[in-house]
Design a protein around this motif. Structure first.
Motif, PDB file in Angstrom:
ATOM      1  N   ALA A   1      27.113  57.253  47.458  1.00 50.49           N
ATOM      2  CA  ALA A   1      26.933  57.327  45.948  1.00 50.49           C
ATOM      3  C   ALA A   1      26.737  56.065  45.518  1.00 50.49           C
ATOM      4  O   ALA A   1      25.865  56.267  44.340  1.00 50.49           O
ATOM      5  N   ILE A   2      26.984  54.848  46.044  1.00 52.30           N
ATOM      6  CA  ILE A   2      26.231  53.761  45.558  1.00 52.30           C
ATOM      7  C   ILE A   2      24.833  53.615  45.638  1.00 52.30           C
ATOM      8  O   ILE A   2      23.995  53.283  44.610  1.00 52.30           O
ATOM      9  N   ASP A   3      24.136  54.140  46.652  1.00 54.47           N
ATOM     10  CA  ASP A   3      22.649  54.701  46.854  1.00 54.47           C
ATOM     11  C   ASP A   3      21.973  55.593  45.787  1.00 54.47           C
ATOM     12  O   ASP A   3      21.165  55.211  45.227  1.00 54.47           O
ATOM     13  N   VAL A   4      22.648  56.450  45.430  1.00 47.96           N
ATOM     14  CA  VAL A   4      22.477  57.386  44.318  1.00 47.96           C
ATOM     15  C   VAL A   4      22.451  56.691  43.035  1.00 47.96           C
ATOM     16  O   VAL A   4      21.320  56.905  42.367  1.00 47.96           O
ATOM     17  N   TRP A   5      23.478  55.969  42.701  1.00 53.91           N
ATOM     18  CA  TRP A   5      23.564  55.340  41.527  1.00 53.91           C
ATOM     19  C   TRP A   5      22.308  54.216  41.196  1.00 53.91           C
ATOM     20  O   TRP A   5      22.198  53.609  40.167  1.00 53.91           O
ATOM     21  N   LYS A   6      21.871  53.743  42.333  1.00 56.82           N
ATOM     22  CA  LYS A   6      20.727  52.620  42.067  1.00 56.82           C
ATOM     23  C   LYS A   6      19.535  53.224  41.526  1.00 56.82           C
ATOM     24  O   LYS A   6      18.980  52.134  40.397  1.00 56.82           O
ATOM     25  N   THR A   7      19.065  54.424  41.317  1.00 55.51           N
ATOM     26  CA  THR A   7      18.221  54.953  40.465  1.00 55.51           C
ATOM     27  C   THR A   7      18.693  55.703  39.338  1.00 55.51           C
ATOM     28  O   THR A   7      18.346  55.791  38.418  1.00 55.51           O
ATOM     29  N   LYS A   8      19.750  56.293  39.670  1.00 56.43           N
ATOM     30  CA  LYS A   8      20.403  57.246  38.620  1.00 56.43           C
ATOM     31  C   LYS A   8      20.631  56.459  37.275  1.00 56.43           C
ATOM     32  O   LYS A   8      20.523  57.050  36.185  1.00 56.43           O
ATOM     33  N   ARG A   9      21.056  55.332  37.539  1.00 59.49           N
ATOM     34  CA  ARG A   9      21.670  54.383  36.252  1.00 59.49           C
ATOM     35  C   ARG A   9      20.466  54.125  35.400  1.00 59.49           C
ATOM     36  O   ARG A   9      20.471  53.690  34.187  1.00 59.49           O
ATOM     37  N   GLU A  10      19.219  54.342  35.965  1.00 57.75           N
ATOM     38  CA  GLU A  10      17.862  54.038  34.915  1.00 57.75           C
ATOM     39  C   GLU A  10      17.831  54.957  33.916  1.00 57.75           C
ATOM     40  O   GLU A  10      16.934  54.714  32.948  1.00 57.75           O
ATOM     41  N   LYS A  11      18.616  56.147  33.962  1.00 57.81           N
ATOM     42  CA  LYS A  11      18.489  57.051  32.667  1.00 57.81           C
ATOM     43  C   LYS A  11      19.424  56.798  31.748  1.00 57.81           C
ATOM     44  O   LYS A  11      19.513  57.562  30.834  1.00 57.81           O
ATOM     45  N   LEU A  12      20.504  55.794  31.917  1.00 61.57           N
ATOM     46  CA  LEU A  12      21.411  55.497  31.214  1.00 61.57           C
ATOM     47  C   LEU A  12      20.765  54.704  29.996  1.00 61.57           C
ATOM     48  O   LEU A  12      19.859  53.761  30.116  1.00 61.57           O
ATOM     49  N   ASP A  13      21.515  54.684  28.790  1.00 59.76           N
ATOM     50  CA  ASP A  13      21.073  53.972  27.505  1.00 59.76           C
ATOM     51  C   ASP A  13      21.730  52.482  27.342  1.00 59.76           C
ATOM     52  O   ASP A  13      21.675  51.953  26.309  1.00 59.76           O
ATOM     53  N   TYR A  14      22.383  52.246  28.538  1.00 57.07           N
ATOM     54  CA  TYR A  14      23.347  51.014  28.633  1.00 57.07           C
ATOM     55  C   TYR A  14      22.717  50.193  29.923  1.00 57.07           C
ATOM     56  O   TYR A  14      22.669  50.882  30.916  1.00 57.07           O
ATOM     57  N   GLU A  15      22.763  48.876  29.773  1.00 55.00           N
ATOM     58  CA  GLU A  15      22.461  48.200  31.143  1.00 55.00           C
ATOM     59  C   GLU A  15      23.528  48.142  31.954  1.00 55.00           C
ATOM     60  O   GLU A  15      24.846  47.702  31.658  1.00 55.00           O
ATOM     61  N   THR A  16      23.455  48.434  33.278  1.00 52.05           N
ATOM     62  CA  THR A  16      24.535  48.467  34.134  1.00 52.05           C
ATOM     63  C   THR A  16      23.967  47.414  35.198  1.00 52.05           C
ATOM     64  O   THR A  16      22.648  47.401  35.696  1.00 52.05           O
ATOM     65  N   ASP A  17      24.788  46.383  35.601  1.00 52.14           N
ATOM     66  CA  ASP A  17      24.085  45.364  36.592  1.00 52.14           C
ATOM     67  C   ASP A  17      25.056  45.816  37.960  1.00 52.14           C
ATOM     68  O   ASP A  17      24.677  44.783  38.826  1.00 52.14           O
ATOM     69  N   GLY A  18      25.464  46.937  38.116  1.00 52.45           N
ATOM     70  CA  GLY A  18      26.097  47.095  39.494  1.00 52.45           C
ATOM     71  C   GLY A  18      27.282  48.034  39.434  1.00 52.45           C
ATOM     72  O   GLY A  18      27.271  48.821  38.256  1.00 52.45           O
ATOM     73  N   LEU A  19      28.139  48.298  40.469  1.00 54.08           N
ATOM     74  CA  LEU A  19      29.084  49.323  40.450  1.00 54.08           C
ATOM     75  C   LEU A  19      30.454  48.503  40.948  1.00 54.08           C
ATOM     76  O   LEU A  19      30.402  47.417  41.783  1.00 54.08           O
ATOM     77  N   VAL A  20      31.355  48.918  40.405  1.00 53.71           N
ATOM     78  CA  VAL A  20      32.932  48.484  40.703  1.00 53.71           C
ATOM     79  C   VAL A  20      33.632  49.447  41.598  1.00 53.71           C
ATOM     80  O   VAL A  20      33.691  50.669  41.268  1.00 53.71           O
ATOM     81  N   ILE A  21      34.179  48.997  42.706  1.00 51.42           N
ATOM     82  CA  ILE A  21      34.997  49.923  43.559  1.00 51.42           C
ATOM     83  C   ILE A  21      36.475  49.248  43.521  1.00 51.42           C
ATOM     84  O   ILE A  21      36.662  48.030  43.611  1.00 51.42           O
ATOM     85  N   LYS A  22      37.360  50.068  43.066  1.00 45.87           N
ATOM     86  CA  LYS A  22      38.712  49.873  42.894  1.00 45.87           C
ATOM     87  C   LYS A  22      39.845  50.583  43.645  1.00 45.87           C
ATOM     88  O   LYS A  22      39.434  51.746  43.682  1.00 45.87           O
ATOM     89  N   VAL A  23      40.649  50.120  44.245  1.00 48.15           N
ATOM     90  CA  VAL A  23      41.680  50.847  44.767  1.00 48.15           C
ATOM     91  C   VAL A  23      42.403  51.687  43.764  1.00 48.15           C
ATOM     92  O   VAL A  23      42.597  51.055  42.459  1.00 48.15           O
ATOM     93  N   ASN A  24      42.639  52.966  44.074  1.00 42.68           N
ATOM     94  CA  ASN A  24      43.189  53.885  42.840  1.00 42.68           C
ATOM     95  C   ASN A  24      44.466  53.781  42.530  1.00 42.68           C
ATOM     96  O   ASN A  24      45.052  53.559  41.398  1.00 42.68           O
ATOM     97  N   GLU A  25      45.314  53.529  43.499  1.00 51.31           N
ATOM     98  CA  GLU A  25      46.946  53.618  43.450  1.00 51.31           C
ATOM     99  C   GLU A  25      47.310  52.131  43.121  1.00 51.31           C
ATOM    100  O   GLU A  25      47.229  51.306  43.674  1.00 51.31           O
ATOM    101  N   PHE A  26      48.201  52.260  41.775  1.00 49.79           N
ATOM    102  CA  PHE A  26      48.586  50.921  41.395  1.00 49.79           C
ATOM    103  C   PHE A  26      49.728  50.210  42.205  1.00 49.79           C
ATOM    104  O   PHE A  26      49.981  49.085  42.386  1.00 49.79           O
ATOM    105  N   GLU A  27      50.403  51.176  43.346  1.00 49.76           N
ATOM    106  CA  GLU A  27      51.604  50.581  43.998  1.00 49.76           C
ATOM    107  C   GLU A  27      50.904  49.946  45.118  1.00 49.76           C
ATOM    108  O   GLU A  27      51.874  48.907  45.530  1.00 49.76           O
ATOM    109  N   HIS A  28      49.579  49.687  45.358  1.00 43.48           N
ATOM    110  CA  HIS A  28      48.934  48.630  46.440  1.00 43.48           C
ATOM    111  C   HIS A  28      48.805  47.462  45.568  1.00 43.48           C
ATOM    112  O   HIS A  28      48.106  46.419  46.381  1.00 43.48           O
ATOM    113  N   TYR A  29      48.597  47.255  44.238  1.00 46.29           N
ATOM    114  CA  TYR A  29      48.019  46.182  43.723  1.00 46.29           C
ATOM    115  C   TYR A  29      48.603  44.940  44.113  1.00 46.29           C
ATOM    116  O   TYR A  29      48.138  43.885  44.444  1.00 46.29           O
TER     117      TYR A  29
END
Length: 696
Positions: free
Chosen positions: A292-320
């Motif tokens: 998915a990260i590879d897909v977004w490298k080019t997919k992001r170019e179609k957006l009307d706002y600047e993205t300088d990367g992707l964020v990966i977060k653990v989803n479950e709060f119990e682990h924080y």
């Protein structure tokens, strides 16, 4: 103290001090002055180098932190002041705004440009957390803007705070109130704090930079700098004018509201009325996440706002809590940053462009090179101060990249490639078009041609005057304008209205014909019906965009009344700042400008607001109703429909909700049409809209 002796002997201490000062300089330029001079990748490289020095020589960091320990007195002081740059966020709260301590520290994210380090992050997470527990990752966009924290009490927006250094930020509430996409009242009367990013759409970035270049101001290097600089304006009308946007991505203390996962908290804030990117993809298979990260490298170019990367977060709060935090960032998230595509090419010449207001801009002529999918032969050098600062010479090999993926610019010079035969770029003394002497106005960085009849200025002035948002004259292309300037038929915008006298000559021009000329002349005549606000905007007065033109004409219903007003009078209009007041007063009291206005008024242009306009609004069926247009329309552009509806007292919504009364649908209307039908919103064709609302 043998360690100290070794540090002095091998020069490590001096290297550490020099590197730390370099980083602090760049922190100040990026966070506080919104004017970075190196790329994110170059900055991150410096931070890593400093961290490596600290890990191999721990005494360096200890000595620095002890030496810089200070006790606060009187004002808000951050715990981060005596911390190494590797352990803190680089910003500080500006003295221009009130300082506010964050209730919960506003941390940044650790980042990487390397997929293998994302894999290391996954391994660390799984090593700390019991592997039997479910671990999901949320992949979301990393927006490149200004981080903001919004505080609501009983559903009402009370405060907007910048990140600052993570402990103390700036209170920018008044400016935040001017951003339309930030809800002032939530759909539930709940108290909470939510965080996100204030951004400038890429489409707006290009427009604003063009305007700044025209006015002789420094252009913004990228949308992030523009957004940050705008939020820190003391004149909030500038915030409104620049159309900032805001996307939210984090609910502070989400577990207190019954949330168990990050994704669940995002869905909740969306229901409350917050705008999100809607891109929060869930993965429990790390291989799929990397794809998915590879897909977004080019997919992001179609957006009307600047993205300088992707964020990966653990989803479950119990682990924080188990994963924990550093002083700078959480250990349950990491950012993968896209390296800006940069290429090396040769700068073989510099040419000079003249803008609408006479500002002369240097342009780098380059050996053709492929960059981000297109061939680049030219790049902006912005102004001569920028050339001097970057030490650019003709014949240099330079590194170029695209700001916001659209505007090529020279990033730096490859000094090690220099051969000694490179030439200094000479600052012109005369206009490259009309040979008039150039001047540098007080407080400006740009050189200007002041000749009102400079052919290039006239051409650009006309292009602005006839544009859709101004007089909306179609068919008057650049080549036609150039030809008639050359023939002496057009010297100012006033002469546009005499083109009907040269219909035969127009018909003989390349790609013109009888029908094209007829349409052009009709469009010119039709433009006389444009209202006072659009005519004022079309004049191209510095700092008077659509928003300010509308404000001025609402307060003063004729150009004569506006001309009479002093700068102090104009400043009394809510939303009009110093720059606008000075610009409008100066422009209208200039003899040449006023002569042009008088001539245009005699031709029939509207320099007075229509009388009884309020009564007209009262009587029309659009007033008080909510509309939205979608799909491919035949007769109108969507902005034209929006202007009509707003002018007649209606509301124009950004999406389909229960509050929408009518959806005007063209071909391929898509999901908005489906949702409207589902909610029982009445759907109209363009013809039905005209018949029911415009023909009465």
């Amino acid at each position: 103290m043998s360690g100290d002796i070794k540090l002095f002997e091998d020069g490590m201490k001096e290297k550490y001090e020099k590197l730390r000062k370099e980083i602090e300089k760049h922190n100040n330029l990026y966070y506080n002055e919104d004017n970075p001079i190196i790329s994110d990748m170059e900055y991150d490289k410096l931070i890593r180098e400093l961290r490596d020095l600290e890990e191999s020589n721990p005494d360096l960091k200890v000595e620095y932190e002890i030496k810089n320990s200070k006790v606060g007195s009187g004002s808000e002081k951050s715990e981060n002041e005596n911390v190494s740059p590797t352990e803190k966020i680089g910003g500080i709260a500006s003295e221009k705004f009130s300082k506010v301590r964050h209730r919960v520290p506003m941390l940044s994210l650790s980042n990487t440009y390397n997929i293998s380090e994302i894999e290391d992050f996954d391994k660390r997470v799984k090593k700390i957390i019991d592997v039997k527990k479910k671990i999901d990752y949320v992949l979301e966009l990393k927006l490149d803007g200004l981080s903001i924290s919004l505080i609501y009490e009983n559903g009402v927006l009370k405060q907007g705070i910048t990140r600052g250094d993570g402990q103390i930020g700036e209170d920018v509430t008044e400016n935040i109130m001017e951003i339309e996409s930030i809800p002032k009242k939530l759909k539930e009367p709940i108290s909470l704090e939510v965080r996100g990013e204030v951004i400038l759409p890429i489409s707006e970035f290009g427009r604003i930079n063009q305007e700044r270049e025209d006015e002789g101001e420094d252009v913004f290097a990228n949308p992030r700098n523009a957004a940050a600089g705008t939020i820190r304006q003391l004149d909030k009308s500038i915030v409104k004018e620049r159309k900032l946007d805001c996307y939210l991505y984090y609910l502070v203390n989400a577990e207190e509201y019954g949330m168990k996962t990050h994704k669940e908290s995002i869905e909740y804030i969306e229901k409350l009325g917050f705008k999100t990117t809607k891109i929060f993809e869930l993965y429990n298979d790390f291989g799929k996440l990397e794809k998915a990260i590879d897909v977004w490298k080019t997919k992001r170019e179609k957006l009307d706002y600047e993205t300088d990367g992707l964020v990966i977060k653990v989803n479950e709060f119990e682990h924080y809590d188990e994963l924990g935090y550093t002083t700078k960032s959480p250990r349950w998230a990491i950012a993968y940053k896209f390296p800006a595509e940069q290429v090396k090419t040769k700068l073989y010449d510099v040419t000079f462009q003249v803008g609408r207001t006479g500002v002369v801009t240097p342009v780098a002529e380059l050996e053709a090179v492929n960059l981000s999918g297109s061939v680049v032969k030219r790049a902006s050098l912005h102004n001569f101060d920028e050339i001097r600062r970057k030490e650019i010479k003709i014949g240099d090999n330079v590194i170029i990249e695209k700001a916001a993926e659209i505007i090529p610019q020279v990033v730096n010079v490859v000094f090690e490639d220099r051969k000694g035969d490179e030439k200094d770029i000479e600052v012109p003394t005369n206009c490259p078009i009309c040979d008039s002497e150039l001047v540098k106005e007080e407080g400006q960085v740009a050189l200007k041609c002041l000749n009102p009849q400079c052919p290039e200025k006239v051409k650009r002035e006309i292009a602005y005057f006839v544009s859709r948002d101004a007089m909306n004259i179609t068919g008057l292309g650049e080549k036609i304008v150039e030809k008639f300037i050359e023939l002496g038929k057009i010297k100012t915008v006033v002469d546009i209205y005499s083109l009907k006298n040269y219909a035969e000559e127009l018909e003989n021009l390349e790609k013109m014909g009888k029908k094209s000329v007829e349409n052009l002349i009709n469009s010119i005549e039709e433009s006389k019906k444009q209202g006072f606000s659009k005519v004022l905007y079309a004049l191209g007065i510095p700092f008077v965009g659509k928003f300010n033109a509308n404000l001025l004409t609402k307060n003063y219903n004729s150009i004569e009344l506006l001309k009479e007003k002093s700068i102090e009078d104009l400043l009394e209009i809510k939303g009009i700042g110093d720059k606008v007041a000075v610009a409008i007063h100066t422009y209208l009291n200039d003899e040449n400008n006023w002569a042009k206005i008088v001539a245009l008024k005699e031709i029939g242009l509207q320099f007075e607001a229509e009388k009884a306009e309020e009564e007209k609004i009262e009587d029309n069926p659009i007033k008080g109703k909510s509309f939205l247009a979608t799909g491919k329309l035949e007769k109108y552009k969507r902005n034209d429909i929006k202007d009509i509806i707003l002018a007649k007292g209606g509301n124009y919504l950004s999406g389909v909700t229960k509050k929408l009364d009518y959806l005007i649908a063209g071909e391929k209307a898509g999901s908005k049409l489906s949702k409207a039908e589902e909610l029982g919103v009445r759907v109209l064709t363009e013809e039905e809209f005209e018949k029911e609302f415009l023909e009465k």
